[in-house]
Design a protein around this motif. Structure first.
Motif, PDB file in Angstrom:
ATOM      1  N   PHE A   1       9.109   8.226  -1.997  1.00 32.56           N
ATOM      2  CA  PHE A   1       9.334   6.797  -2.180  1.00 32.56           C
ATOM      3  C   PHE A   1      10.646   6.614  -2.946  1.00 32.56           C
ATOM      4  N   VAL A   2      11.564   5.862  -2.351  1.00 32.51           N
ATOM      5  CA  VAL A   2      12.897   5.664  -2.940  1.00 32.51           C
ATOM      6  C   VAL A   2      12.993   4.218  -3.427  1.00 32.51           C
ATOM      7  N   TRP A   3      13.519   4.036  -4.659  1.00 31.86           N
ATOM      8  CA  TRP A   3      13.635   2.693  -5.247  1.00 31.86           C
ATOM      9  C   TRP A   3      14.906   2.605  -6.083  1.00 31.86           C
ATOM     10  N   PRO A   4      15.430   1.394  -6.334  1.00 28.78           N
ATOM     11  CA  PRO A   4      16.685   1.237  -7.065  1.00 28.78           C
ATOM     12  C   PRO A   4      16.453   1.235  -8.584  1.00 28.78           C
TER      13      PRO A   4
ATOM     14  N   ASP B   1       0.854  -1.191   0.000  1.00 28.79           N
ATOM     15  CA  ASP B   1       0.000   0.000   0.000  1.00 28.79           C
ATOM     16  C   ASP B   1       0.891   1.244   0.000  1.00 28.79           C
ATOM     17  N   TYR B   2       0.687   2.125  -0.996  1.00 25.61           N
ATOM     18  CA  TYR B   2       1.423   3.385  -0.949  1.00 25.61           C
ATOM     19  C   TYR B   2       0.489   4.593  -0.940  1.00 25.61           C
ATOM     20  N   SER B   3      -0.769   4.377  -0.580  1.00 24.00           N
ATOM     21  CA  SER B   3      -1.694   5.500  -0.435  1.00 24.00           C
ATOM     22  C   SER B   3      -1.290   6.343   0.766  1.00 24.00           C
ATOM     23  N   PRO B   4      -1.653   7.630   0.791  1.00 22.48           N
ATOM     24  CA  PRO B   4      -1.261   8.472   1.939  1.00 22.48           C
ATOM     25  C   PRO B   4      -1.704   7.912   3.283  1.00 22.48           C
ATOM     26  N   ALA B   5      -2.875   7.249   3.289  1.00 22.29           N
ATOM     27  CA  ALA B   5      -3.374   6.727   4.562  1.00 22.29           C
ATOM     28  C   ALA B   5      -2.717   5.419   4.948  1.00 22.29           C
ATOM     29  N   GLY B   6      -2.282   4.638   3.988  1.00 20.90           N
ATOM     30  CA  GLY B   6      -1.807   3.297   4.284  1.00 20.90           C
ATOM     31  C   GLY B   6      -0.322   3.090   4.143  1.00 20.90           C
ATOM     32  N   ALA B   7       0.394   4.014   3.527  1.00 21.58           N
ATOM     33  CA  ALA B   7       1.824   3.820   3.318  1.00 21.58           C
ATOM     34  C   ALA B   7       2.558   3.816   4.647  1.00 21.58           C
ATOM     35  N   ARG B   8       3.428   2.851   4.792  1.00 23.45           N
ATOM     36  CA  ARG B   8       4.238   2.762   6.011  1.00 23.45           C
ATOM     37  C   ARG B   8       5.528   3.524   5.749  1.00 23.45           C
ATOM     38  N   CYS B   9       5.641   4.709   6.340  1.00 17.40           N
ATOM     39  CA  CYS B   9       6.745   5.622   6.027  1.00 17.40           C
ATOM     40  C   CYS B   9       7.492   6.015   7.297  1.00 17.40           C
TER      41      CYS B   9
ATOM     42  N   GLU C   1      13.255  -3.334  -3.719  1.00 18.44           N
ATOM     43  CA  GLU C   1      12.937  -2.711  -2.435  1.00 18.44           C
ATOM     44  C   GLU C   1      12.476  -1.266  -2.638  1.00 18.44           C
ATOM     45  N   VAL C   2      11.472  -0.865  -1.831  1.00 18.94           N
ATOM     46  CA  VAL C   2      10.978   0.508  -1.835  1.00 18.94           C
ATOM     47  C   VAL C   2      11.006   1.001  -0.395  1.00 18.94           C
TER      48      VAL C   2
ATOM     49  N   ILE D   1       7.284  11.334  -5.543  1.00 23.30           N
ATOM     50  CA  ILE D   1       6.720  12.054  -4.400  1.00 23.30           C
ATOM     51  C   ILE D   1       5.214  12.150  -4.581  1.00 23.30           C
ATOM     52  N   THR D   2       4.473  11.944  -3.519  1.00 25.27           N
ATOM     53  CA  THR D   2       3.041  12.236  -3.506  1.00 25.27           C
ATOM     54  C   THR D   2       2.761  13.210  -2.370  1.00 25.27           C
ATOM     55  N   ASP D   3       1.666  13.971  -2.505  1.00 29.31           N
ATOM     56  CA  ASP D   3       1.300  14.902  -1.430  1.00 29.31           C
ATOM     57  C   ASP D   3       0.217  14.280  -0.557  1.00 29.31           C
TER      58      ASP D   3
END
Length: 974
Positions: free
Chosen positions: A652-655, A566-574, A596-597, A625-627
């Protein structure tokens, strides 16, 4: 033979016999011509000559027939500009043709004592009686032209070959010319009304004729039926003119009631073509019933060739190469190839319901691949689906499959309708539904494996569990020679609105795969057409909808891990970065696997602007980037991003590389607060600056007020002896977007900002920061101003004594120079900025400037900045001058008309050579001075025969006056 020079006197063209070369027109002496000399007059309306009586001194030319030419049947010579040659011919009655080798530059006429009998513009001469005639060759051009000419009798049997049949199994006729002027009479046996096709290679001109020698099929060329329906009573022949001295080959074949064709009956699928390879280009297709049939023609190398299918009347039914719609049962004629051809072709001919199909399921992912082999060129395999109407169908191939291993496919129903061409590959119409497979064009025979899959419902898929960023829950899946695709389901109640779906090898990094996600209608919502060892997709999902993930790999032993997060603003584990101070410590991270992300969330005030950027060696780490709303910011950027207007941002950083761990640094700095630069960016000017960047001091920032525009050059050095220096950035705080580094320029890096017209004043920030994860950089930055303010104002400016100016002609294409003016004290150096209508011209910073076309009509100026070490660099501007048009392009080589200038032919414009080089051309074709076309090519109408054709080329160069040049005048032959 006598050559002639001529002069016009009182409306008469007086010709005097002179030995030697033909002469240009010169004033005639005021004496009467001798009785033995001929008198010539101008023909009405054409400027050509009419012979008034028998000329004296012309060469003798014997009438020629078909085949080889004798020496006295070939006229030869050369004609100078405005000159004539003449030849006396004893001619029989009937149709004649004159052929020359002058390339169309000389005009010919045939005359007798009564005047002109025929001319080049008529094409042929139909002589009503035998007699003595004069053949005139006239040169109206500027150059001398050599020639050869023959006077051909085409209504004779002299020189004709033996008659041939019209069967399609007849051998190809071949003739080797001994002269480029020869004509050939090639009789064939046929009855009136039969429809004939003729193919000729190596000939300049050919037509079907009877004994008169005249074309007898010309009136049929616009019919809807191919070939010539033979009129009259015959006998019939093919007349061909040689082209140079290369071999002439020909085939004369009967299209109506064809003989010698190979009969082909419908074949089956899964075997070789119904019609075996043969060099006979005709096939008789026995069609058992009306409807669609598969018809293709393939050579031994697997290449498909052109072919046409006809009914018994010779009318077009279809073009081979797919499904042909036959209106009724019966026998149809297929003719392969174009021109003279003897290649062997095989015929694919089958009904849509033919036998030989293999039953397959529409659930190939769970049921397994269908395997087959193409054993011969042209083989068509058939897969019959057990699926029901309404299902969308797709085919999957192993990764990077090519040639026969990646067959082309056509989806049909029981009527033979192509469902992918008409209905998006959805099963409609009557069953059975079939997939027809054939090897791609030119592919050698070989094995294949395909998966047939219904795309709106994929059975047997395991649920792909949802993990979290930084805590990936992956599923390993193995592929093999017998299994190259797999699927996973995403239930409607177990996904967010935005998810990452990815895969990577479990071991190694040399695999090839691709991934796609579809909804329950079969529509692909995210995916990639690329084959790669690892990929990450960003997918947007709708609430309440289920989705299916399909992973396709190579048919080999290999394992992948597939996952979703999940990469939604509410669900992303950041994670939350600890620093937001400009120049403070960066967050350090390492990406350890290919898929990996990592996610980082920055909370903010919507009124503040931030610098968000990821640093790595070689840009190996990428980001998006998302807002707070989930909207993308700076998508696809590798440079830092300037953002504002949101209360939160997710990075979000990825290789971007495979097979290696990627170290990176994340900078999350506040740039402005309440509209003003942060305290870490004091308004001290931009130079000189010196210091050391480190992990604790990752940037240096200064701010400067800007009005309209500000620019300077910064020279950077590593004071510790290394080669790496900080990256310089210069930007305003007014807008979001990527923050690009200062460009490379003479003397260092060129830094510049320009403010929008509606907001001419603002603040600019100059930042020195590392480009890679290495932040340990001792440095010195020396700046040279191109405009104020950019340094602390502590020195006196230079005093202007005489304003700068512009030297040279101010028009497009000209290089003008800046006159620096005079100053006190004398400057040590100068910099320059050219302007158009008061706006700086990007990159125009030299002392000279070549004016481009885009500035035509604008006011050109130059700002000269005087520089001296103990004074503030001081700019001064010249007056402005309106930029005029550049000089017109001129032709160094005249335009030419390319092609044979004859009625019915198409000629093309050759533009010639021009300087300066034009940007485009316009064309004007004129016939007798009247404009008839403005295209680059011209189809010559029959009604123009005998008239004069010229081409005017207008050379256009942006910002310049137009140049014009006219070609030589050409006479249009019939």
């Amino acid at each position: 033979m006598r050559r002639w020079s001529a002069a016009l006197l009182g409306g008469l063209l007086i010709a005097t016999g002179l030995p030697g070369a033909a002469h240009a027109a010169t004033p005639a002496p005021s004496v009467s011509p001798a009785p033995a000399e001929p008198t010539l007059a101008l023909s009405a309306g054409s400027g050509s000559t009419v012979q008034a009586d028998t000329p004296v001194g012309c060469g003798a030319l014997r009438e020629a027939g078909f085949g080889d030419l004798a020496e006295d049947q070939v006229a030869a010579g050369e004609v100078e500009p405005d000159g004539f040659d003449c030849w006396t011919v004893r001619a029989s009655a009937g149709l004649k043709r004159v052929r020359t080798t002058d390339g169309g530059q000389l005009d010919w006429e045939l005359s007798d004592a009564g005047g002109v009998v025929c001319s080049e513009w008529g094409g042929a001469c139909d002589l009503t009686e035998a007699g003595t005639y004069t053949l005139w060759l006239r040169n109206d051009e500027w150059d001398t032209y050599p020639y050869q000419a023959v006077f051909l009798n085409v209504n004779t049997d002299q020189g004709c070959t033996a008659a041939t049949g019209t069967g399609w199994d007849q051998p190809t006729g071949r003739i080797t010319p001994t002269s480029p002027l020869q004509a050939f009479c090639l009789p064939f046996t046929a009855d009136p009304g039969e429809r004939i096709l003729s193919y000729v290679s190596g000939a300049d001109l050919s037509w079907i004729s009877d004994r008169t020698g005249a074309p007898i099929c010309a009136d049929q060329q616009y019919d809807e039926v191919d070939g010539c329906a033979l009129p009259g009573s015959g006998p019939y022949r093919l007349v061909a003119f040689s082209d140079a001295e290369r071999e002439v080959s020909y085939q004369v074949r009967r299209l109506s009631a064809p003989a010698g064709c190979v009969v082909v009956t419908p074949g089956t699928f899964g075997t070789g073509p119904a019609g075996a390879p043969t060099g006979n280009r005709c096939r008789l297709l026995d069609v058992p019933a009306a409807g669609r049939h598969l018809v293709r023609v393939v050579d031994a190398r697997g290449y498909e060739t052109s072919a046409q299918v006809y009914d018994v009347q010779g009318r077009d039914v279809c073009t081979a190469g797919g499904l042909c719609d036959f209106p009724a049962a019966g026998r149809y004629t297929l003719i392969a190839g174009s021109g003279v051809t003897e290649s062997a072709y095989a015929t694919v001919f089958a009904q849509p319901t033919a036998t030989g199909c293999v039953q397959v399921s529409d659930q190939g992912i769970s049921g397994g691949a269908v395997r087959g082999s193409f054993t011969v060129a042209g083989e068509t395999d058939c897969l019959e689906l057990t699926g029901s109407a309404g299902a969308p169908i797709g085919l999957l191939y192993p990764a990077r499959a090519t040639g026969a291993a990646r067959p082309e496919w056509t989806l049909i129903n029981g009527n033979g309708a192509d469902l992918c061409a008409t209905n998006g590959c959805v099963l409609t119409g009557p069953a059975p539904y079939r997939i027809l497979l054939n090897a791609p064009d030119g592919a050698t025979p070989g094995d294949y494996a395909v998966v047939v899959q219904r795309t709106d419902r994929v059975d047997g898929c395991a649920v792909l569990p949802q993990g979290a960023i930084g805590a990936t829950v992956g599923v390993n899946t193995a592929f093999s020679a017998g299994r190259f695709t797999t699927c996973y389901s995403i239930p409607a109640d177990r996904h967010s609105t935005a998810e990452i779906i990815g895969y990577a090898p479990v071991t190694g990094h040399d695999g090839w795969a691709t991934i796609a996600v579809r909804d329950t209608t079969g529509k692909q919502v995210c995916g990639s057409a690329l084959w790669a060892s690892a990929q990450l997709l960003r997918c947007r999902f709708e609430t309440g909808k289920a989705y299916t993930v399909v992973l396709t790999a190579a048919a080999s032993d290999f394992q992948y891990r597939i996952h979703r997060e999940d990469y939604s603003p509410a669900g992303a584990r950041c994670e939350t970065p600890s620093n937001s101070v400009l120049g403070g410590p960066a967050l350090a991270g390492t990406l350890r696997t290919d898929d990996e992300v990592r996610c980082y969330r920055v909370t903010a005030s919507a009124a503040d602007s931030h610098w968000l950027g990821v640093r790595s060696t070689g840009y190996a780490a990428r980001y998006w980037i998302t807002d707070a709303s989930g909207a993308d910011r700076c998508p696809g950027y590798v440079v830092p991003c300037r953002v504002s207007g949101s209360t939160a941002y997710q990075i979000f950083v990825w290789p971007a590389v495979d097979g290696q761990q990627v170290a990176y640094r994340l900078d999350t700095w506040r740039l402005t607060s309440a509209g003003q630069p942060v305290a870490q960016c004091p308004a001290t000017g931009v130079g000189p600056l010196a210091g050391t960047l480190s992990d604790q001091r990752t940037a240096v920032c200064v701010s400067a007020p800007v009005k309209n525009r500000s620019s300077f050059t910064v020279a950077l050095s590593n004071t510790g002896g290394g080669t790496e220096t900080p990256e310089p950035y210069y930007f305003t705080t007014l807008a979001d977007g990527g923050i690009t580094a200062c460009s490379y320029a003479e003397g260092g890096r060129g830094c510049q900002v320009s403010l929008p017209y509606e907001q001419p004043s603002g603040m600019a920030l100059f930042v020195l920061a590392p480009r890679t994860e290495n932040a340990n950089l001792p440095f010195r930055a020396e700046t040279t101003c191109d405009g104020e303010p950019c340094v602390p104002v502590t020195l006196e400016p230079l005093r202007l004594l005489r304003a700068p100016g512009i030297t040279g002609s101010v028009r497009v294409g000209v290089t003008v120079r800046a006159a620096v003016g005079s100053w006190d004290p004398a400057p040590a150096s100068y910099s320059y900025q050219w302007t158009a209508n008061g706006v700086a011209i990007k990159g125009a910073i030299a002392s000279s400037y070549q004016i481009p076309a885009s500035l035509r009509g604008k006011r050109l100026g130059v700002t000269v900045t005087a520089k001296r070490a103990d004074r503030v660099s001081t700019p001064a501007s010249s007056g402005t001058v309106v930029v005029g048009y550049g000089t017109a392009p001129k032709a160094s080589a005249k335009p030419k008309i390319n092609g044979t200038v004859k009625a019915g032919r198409t000629v093309k414009a050759t533009v010639g050579a021009w300087s300066p080089r034009p940007t485009s051309f316009r064309y004007e074709w004129r016939v007798n001075g009247k404009l008839v076309a403005v295209t680059s090519s011209l189809k010559i109408k029959k009604s123009w025969a005998g008239k004069r054709l010229t081409l005017t080329v207008i050379a256009k160069r942006t910002g310049h006056y137009d140049g014009r040049a006219v070609s030589a005048t050409y006479k249009i032959k019939k």
